[in-house]
Design an enzyme around this catalytic site. Structure first.
Site, PDB file in Angstrom:
ATOM      1  CG  HIS A   7      -9.942  30.871 -25.247  1.00 30.20           C
ATOM      2  ND1 HIS A   7     -10.150  31.566 -24.072  1.00 30.20           N
ATOM      3  CD2 HIS A   7     -11.182  30.555 -25.714  1.00 30.20           C
ATOM      4  CE1 HIS A   7     -11.438  31.663 -23.839  1.00 30.20           C
ATOM      5  NE2 HIS A   7     -12.087  31.051 -24.816  1.00 30.20           N
ATOM      6  CD  GLU A  63      -4.794  33.150 -24.081  1.00 33.72           C
ATOM      7  OE1 GLU A  63      -4.924  34.211 -23.461  1.00 33.72           O
ATOM      8  OE2 GLU A  63      -5.660  32.709 -24.873  1.00 33.72           O
ATOM      9  CB  CYS A  88     -10.197  33.644 -19.976  1.00 28.11           C
ATOM     10  SG  CYS A  88      -9.991  31.955 -20.596  1.00 28.11           S
ATOM     11  CB  CYS A 148      -6.097  30.751 -21.016  1.00 29.94           C
ATOM     12  SG  CYS A 148      -7.144  30.549 -22.486  1.00 29.94           S
TER      13      CYS A 148
END
Length: 418
Positions: free
Chosen positions: A53, A55, A82, A85
């Site tokens: 992701h 992040e 999410c 993260c």
């Protein structure tokens, strides 16, 4: 950091999310700032490696650059982190998180509360104190990119995705179940097969890309109707559940509010058991399609089924019914709670209500969204209703292709009573 700084960094983050989309990835991006300097930025790479992701990538880059925890740093991301993260943000010591688009179904802040979990503060060897969170910052600007999002990773390209949708549409249109009763729909409505195929694909390509004006099209009504025949779809689960509810309450007079296109209960309950129904909608296309579809099934349908053009935005509804059915229509009303409270207040005690309501992120054609079934039930109780039954209906990722990630949405199916 003042809002002007937040604005500048989030603007860059949103532009980065646009570039992510152009690369064939989901439109997610992250920028990390420390001491007024950008120390890391990253775009989503989850289509290639699921855990990458934006992040995660940005946090790892920032850690390498500073050589330790990220005390005093601010993380900007165009969509709420999410849970995975969010845990990393806590571990890496981020002080402030600024995100644009909330993710009420899978967010590490609004749903799972990881970013504000004070119990994690007690594990100070692992987690930094809860960061300051600024949610919904520049949400409308971020949505301009997100609304163009087509889930490329599902089928490899925009063209392949559209091809898959057309295949599903054709399979359904030429199935024995459909052809046996509706083979004359196309010529009677003076539509071509290609017009319906295109409407079906346009409707399912991206629910974040259109508003309610799409419902004025006759070919779109045909496409909606085809969804009800799609084997294994959540539409079929919804139809089955509505039929169960109606048989349970023995409704005699039903108002189908914002009906869209005829669904199975009209044939298996209203016409078969000789009940009455009023189909309510605002768009002429709904009535033009319904009249033909119903007549092909039962030439005498008008003895039991009436139609009435009403605008729910003007708080209009037919009185004197013992069941009001909202199949994914209430969330299209300009002020859903005000409208429903008016209906509940004016109908007789003992009147039943059946709802299908979406759980997930807000989309442009809706004016309201809910984060959980529990939130829906509380909302309905606040409107003056007593819950009788409630259950969830999930998308089938094999055929319900109108969102990239089928876990983003599910539905609450509710039977309630005044």
């Amino acid at each position: 950091m003042n809002n002007a700084r937040h604005y500048a960094y989030m603007k860059d983050c949103i532009e980065l999310s646009r570039r992510s989309l152009e690369r064939g990835q989901a439109p997610f991006a992250t920028i990390i700032v420390q001491e007024n300097q950008v120390i890391a930025s990253a775009m989503n790479n989850a289509a290639n490696i699921p855990s990458e992701h934006a992040e995660v990538l940005a946090l790892n880059l920032a850690m390498k650059k500073v050589g330790g925890k990220l005390q005093g740093a601010t993380l900007y991301t165009n969509c709420e982190p999410c849970p995975m993260c969010a845990f990393m943000i806590r571990e890496y010591g981020i002080e402030t998180v600024v995100y644009a688009i909330p993710s009420p179904f899978m967010g590490g802040h609004s749903k799972y509360k990881i970013l504000e979990d004070k119990e994690l503060d007690t594990f100070d060897n692992f987690f930094a104190p809860s960061p300051t969170v600024i949610a919904g910052f520049m949400e409308s600007e971020a949505m301009q990119v997100f609304r163009t999002f087509t889930p490329l990773w599902m089928f490899g390209s925009h063209a392949k995705r559209e091809q898959r949708l057309r295949e599903l549409c054709l399979q359904t249109m030429h199935s024995d179940a459909f052809q046996g009763q509706y083979s004359l729909l196309l010529p009677t409505l003076q539509l071509t097969e290609d017009e319906v195929l295109q409407a079906y694909a346009n409707y399912d390509m991206n629910v974040f890309a259109y508003d309610n004006s799409i419902y004025g099209s006759l070919s779109l009504r045909f496409a909606l109707f085809l969804h009800y025949f799609l084997q294994g779809s959540w539409h079929q689960v919804r139809q089955k559940t509505v039929l169960e509810y109606l048989n349970e309450i023995h409704a005699e007079r039903i108002a189908d509010m914002g009906f869209g296109a005829p669904t199975q209960y009209l044939f298996d309950y209203v016409l078969q058991q000789k009940k009455s129904a009023i189909l309510v909608d605002f768009y002429d296309s709904a009535f033009a399609f319904a009249k033909v579809a119903l007549a092909l099934r039962d030439g005498g349908y008008q003895r039991y089924i009436a139609m009435e053009k009403l605008d729910m935005n003007e708080h209009a509804f037919p009185s004197g019914q013992d069941c009001y059915l909202f199949q994914d229509s209430l969330e299209h009303v300009r002020a859903p709670k005000t409208y429903l409270m008016k209906v509940v207040q004016e109908v007789a005690r003992g009147t039943y209500f059946i709802f299908s309501l979406p759980i997930g992120p807000l989309i442009p054609s809706h004016t309201m969204s809910w984060a959980s079934l529990e939130e829906i039930l509380q909302w309905l109780e606040d409107c003056g209703l007593t819950i009788i039954r409630a259950e969830k209906s999930w998308l089938n990722p094999e055929v319900d292709l109108f969102v990239a990630d089928s876990s983003l949405f599910h539905w609450g199916l509710i039977l309630a009573r005044k």
